[in-house]
Write a protein that holds these residues in place. Structure first.
Motif: not given
Length: 308
Positions: A226-227, A205-207, A197-201, A218-220
């Motif tokens: 991290c997991t 957000k920063y285009n 969620d955070l990586i994708k946002d 990339t987000s996955a």
């Protein structure tokens, strides 16, 4: 409707629920051998007599897979697959499919969710999923570890495993390891979903990226790494405890203490490489598939509802 696009229709809870379960099953089909190798590496060393009696030792993820194929045949890499797919349909549907709904519940419908609300939602859906899917997880782990048993196979089939465990260990046996599994999946869910969620946002957000395949990949991948770092110790204890014979460990805590005393702190990171390979690849396949399934299902729904 001017400018209407089927993908503009927001995904419903039902779409997320079904999409998450389906995507998780697809991810499991692709990455299951890595998960089986991880289980074999995690349980190696828990029983010194059994280990010394074996001629084949597992070394590394690909070495483990090669040893299994050589000694047990290629099908051994998919031991427990049926239970694994049953687990994902009941488990991932709840923990992933309901995450957004629970997050909105905690934020009282606000679209701006803080880190606290995200973590709370991840813990909630992770615990709910374990309560529903624990028996399937127990059977999956038992099958994946089955080769270490002497005197024939431990269970003859998935249904036989459910029946045998219930008969020999009671119904509670099917929920063996629930406490460490809740802990593990609360950590996994928070690390996996919140990090994704955070990586994708942040990317959006920063285009840096648009909401498309590279962004999801990339987000996955970041979420998978991290997991693995956060959840590996609890995952090893969960696997050991679920696979243990009745009475071998009094509790999950005693299992962890026995590991620490006999094998040292590094035992909690046994199977880290296959864990990361599995979680990283699983996250990529699952989240990319999930995003595409959501879009496809909502596009189909939007097309049916669009005015002519």
């Amino acid at each position: 409707m001017v400018g209407f696009k089927p993908t503009d229709v927001p995904p419903t809870a039902a779409v997320k629920f079904v999409g998450a379960g389906t995507a998780a099953c697809i991810a499991d089909l692709i990455t299951f051998p890595l998960d089986t190798a991880k289980v074999r590496l995690q349980i190696q060393g828990e029983n010194k007599v059994a280990v010394e009696a074996r001629t084949a030792q597992y070394r590394g993820v690909f070495g483990t897979m090669a040893t299994m194929v050589k000694n047990e045949g290629p099908r051994s890499l998919y031991n427990g697959l049926v239970a694994g797919l049953q687990r994902q349909m009941s488990f991932a549907s709840v923990r992933i499919g309901l995450y957004d709904s629970v997050k909105h519940f905690y934020t009282k419908g606000s679209e701006h969710a803080g880190i606290g609300s995200r973590l709370l939602a991840g813990c909630t859906t992770g615990a709910m999923a374990v309560a529903v899917a624990q028996p399937t997880d127990v059977v999956k782990v038992r099958f994946q570890a089955q080769a270490r048993m002497e005197g024939g196979r431990r269970y003859q089939g998935t249904l036989d495993a459910y029946k045998t465990i219930a008969r020999e260990e009671g119904v509670r046996g099917l929920w063996k390891g629930t406490s460490p599994n809740i802990t593990r999946n609360a950590l996994v869910n928070c690390a996996e979903l919140v990090t994704y969620d955070l990586i994708k946002d942040a990317l959006l957000k920063y285009n840096l990226m648009t909401d498309n395949l590279p962004c999801h990949f990339t987000s996955a991948f970041g979420a998978g790494f991290c997991t693995t770092v956060i959840a590996s110790p609890v995952d090893v204890v969960k696997t050991r405890y679920m696979n243990s014979a009745p009475g071998q460990y009094g509790s999950a805590v005693k299992c962890a203490l026995a590991m620490l005393r006999k094998e040292g702190p590094l035992a909690f990171y046994k199977g880290f490489t296959p864990s990361f390979l599995r979680l990283g690849s699983w996250n990529v396949v699952m989240f990319v598939t999930y995003e595409q399934l959501k879009r496809a299902m909502m596009a189909a729904r939007g097309s049916r509802e669009a005015p002519f």
